[in-house]
Scaffold this active site. Sequence first.
Site: not given
Ligand code: FAD
Length: 605
Positions: A67, A541-542, A587
């Site tokens: 991470e 942010w979705h 999401p």
């Molecule tokens: C401001 C905001 C408000 C939101 N509100 C909501 C809500 O209320 N309800 C809801 O359901 N969703 C909400 N969302 C959306 C939801 O949080 C995301 O869609 C979801 O968390 C995405 O999950 P993920 O596993 O795809 O990515 P993420 O949880 O973003 O995980 C990706 C991870 O990979 C790591 N990473 C990336 N590249 C590398 C690399 N090269 N090497 C090492 N680590 C790396 C990042 O640091 C991160 O920790 C919101 C998002 C934001 C930003």
Amino acid sequence: MMIMRGTIIALSSALASAAQIRTRVIKAEQGGNIGGATFDYVIVGGGTGGLTIAARLAEVASVAVVEAGGYYEIEYGNASVVPLYSLTKIDVIDPSENFPHRPEIDWELTTVPQVNANNRTIHYAQGKTLGGSSALNTMSYVRSSAAAYERWANIVDDDSYKFDKLLPHFKKSVRLTPPNLQKRNALNATPEYDSSVYGNGGPLDVSWNNWVDPSITWLAKAMQAVGMNINPKGWSAGNLNGGSWVPSTIDPARATRESAETSFLQYALANTSLKVYSHSIVAKILFDGDSARGVKVATNGTTYELSARKEVIVSAGTFHSPQLLMVSGIGPKATLDQLGIPVIADLPGVGQNLRDPISIGTSHLVNTISSQTITSNPITEPEALRQYEEEAAGPYSSAAGWIAYERLTSKLRSTLPQSTQEKLAALSPDSPELSFIAGAFALPNGTSQGAMSAIICNTFSKGSVSIRSANISDQPIIDLGWLSNPADTDVLIAGIKRLRQIWASETARNITLGAEVRPGEGVCTDAELLEYVKANAQQIWHPSSTCSMGKNDDKNAVVDSEARVFGVKKLRVVDFSIVPLSIPGHPQATVYMLAEKIADAIKRG
Ligand SMILES: Cc1cc2nc3c(=O)[nH]c(=O)nc-3n(C[C@H](O)[C@H](O)[C@H](O)COP(=O)(O)OP(=O)(O)OC[C@H]3O[C@@H](n4cnc5c(N)ncnc54)[C@H](O)[C@@H]3O)c2cc1C
Ligand SMILES: *[C@@H]1O[C@H](CO)[C@@H](O)[C@H](O)[C@H]1NC(C)=O
Ligand SMILES: *[C@@H]1O[C@H](CO)[C@@H](O)[C@H](O)[C@H]1NC(C)=O
Ligand SMILES: *[C@@H]1O[C@H](CO)[C@@H](O)[C@H](O)[C@H]1NC(C)=O
Ligand SMILES: *[C@@H]1O[C@H](CO)[C@@H](O)[C@H](O)[C@H]1NC(C)=O
Ligand SMILES: *[C@@H]1O[C@H](CO)[C@@H](O)[C@H](O)[C@H]1NC(C)=O
Ligand SMILES: *[C@@H]1O[C@H](CO)[C@@H](O)[C@H](O)[C@H]1NC(C)=O
Ligand SMILES: *[C@@H]1O[C@H](CO)[C@@H](O)[C@H](O)[C@H]1NC(C)=O
């Protein structure tokens, strides 16, 4: 050589309030420059999807998570822990070009100018921390609709994506706590829900906030007054229609943010041998021929390799997963050739098909109090802080409130151009077209401003993610494609009209003060509304779909229905980037489910 560090600390030094103190295991392995190490599975990204699948695989195998960030509670303090602060203190979510730079928590991504939205350059916050974007989000836990999952099942030709088949995977992650009606202290805000669909054995706390914002109770009534009736089963039973009080990923006993870190990572650190490489960036996926064999990692300027006996799983999120695939040789051949990246698999769909559902807001001053007017007033703030610290309740304990989903009324639908009506008609009749969120904030003089926004549920516009170099530390090129399909603009304009109907209800008129603040009464004609949308539409942010799942013969698909990357072996992508369509709902519920589902498929072999 590996330097091992493991400590158990109470987070009291980083977090001011007694309510937030909770013994957390803070554990990270740091890589030295010699040798690296070998695991069954190496997970790239300790975010929402990554920590969930890592924790489940670590029950039966050796697993490492890499991470880029650290522990947000330590590095960003109570802004990332106290629910109300997700609306008021997480300053990094500012979408403007002058956003505050917080490299310890945010990737600081910016987009190319959005040509259909006044050439605005958008800052797109994404969590760079354990928990990923679940550490920055607003914590709403809202699954999508059965109709949307059915479309997904059809796109990938796999019935296991139908809602009833997904339900066990949704339930597995969740630990539901029924609403505490005494603490919520609002007669008009009793949540309706179907407890049988949630689950109670998982690590992820889901509950209803221990406080309801008084202004939002009125705005919720106003939405009901125009026909957005209460949905008797709430937002996790497969039907997104009407209105409901939103469940949140909040630990109800302490009223603190529940993220993938506080839930799945803590569970895995206590119960498995999961290894976490924090503050470490995966620069590249390494291959033997077309078979992923590990990753190249950089920690503090030192690079080393981690090897995967079984698989590498990429969970780097919607913007970084396609970037990592491309810099590693998987993506559109022309792009890779141009940058001199050897092609491992020519997959033209990597980075394409980006969907970003956007929203548009309206507001009025209101005569009711709200969470933020209470906490910004020096006379009422101390009692709010006491309630939070001693009872895990009061305005600090709560973020989300009320959301409604709706298909356009036939009257509004008839105002849309024929081509847009036809596009909407292609969606199934139980797909909502807009959602409406009620909010309230405090003006500097202490007055409450009521804010309601309309959000597209099925975005027709498509954007893309590409790369500018083979260096993972160079930002990806992000084009959100906002409003590139005029149907989205039409639906948002209809959304403003619907919001104005809500504001015009007697319930809303009883609490509003003066004229409309935004867009303002001068913005009336469709042409004026169009200009308002171009200048003010905003992300929620979705973003999704940059590594879309699809059938074997779909040239634009990046992964199959078990999340395996086409054209290579021993490589999967498991995060929100693989969802193949724009889905209504929020999401995170789907991401946790998807990681549970793929972990289950891997374990069953
Ligand atoms: C401001 C905001 C408000 C939101 N509100 C909501 C809500 O209320 N309800 C809801 O359901 N969703 C909400 N969302 C959306 C939801 O949080 C995301 O869609 C979801 O968390 C995405 O999950 P993920 O596993 O795809 O990515 P993420 O949880 O973003 O995980 C990706 C991870 O990979 C790591 N990473 C990336 N590249 C590398 C690399 N090269 N090497 C090492 N680590 C790396 C990042 O640091 C991160 O920790 C919101 C998002 C934001 C930003
Ligand atoms: C958050 O931390 C700040 C700074 O330490 C403190 O003043 C504030 O009271 C804390 N907020 C809560 C709700 O605990
Ligand atoms: C956006 O930028 C393009 C290219 O520079 C330009 O042609 C166009 O006029 C701009 N649009 C607006 C609304 O400024
Ligand atoms: C470890 O697993 C046990 C059994 O499933 C569970 O009761 C416990 O809560 C887990 N520990 C953590 C910190 O989640
Ligand atoms: C990186 O280096 C800095 C400065 O030497 C040090 O404080 C920090 O602990 C190191 N980080 C990691 C993850 O090893
Ligand atoms: C508070 O500020 C708003 C915005 O400037 C203004 O419209 C309103 O009249 C003010 N209210 C009071 C009571 O001063
Ligand atoms: C990659 O980019 C980063 C940030 O721009 C830079 O510091 C680093 O030197 C680059 N690495 C290589 C190998 O070019
Ligand atoms: C609006 O306020 C009036 C006067 O207080 C009251 O009689 C009426 O019931 C209210 N209407 C609604 C819908 O709340």
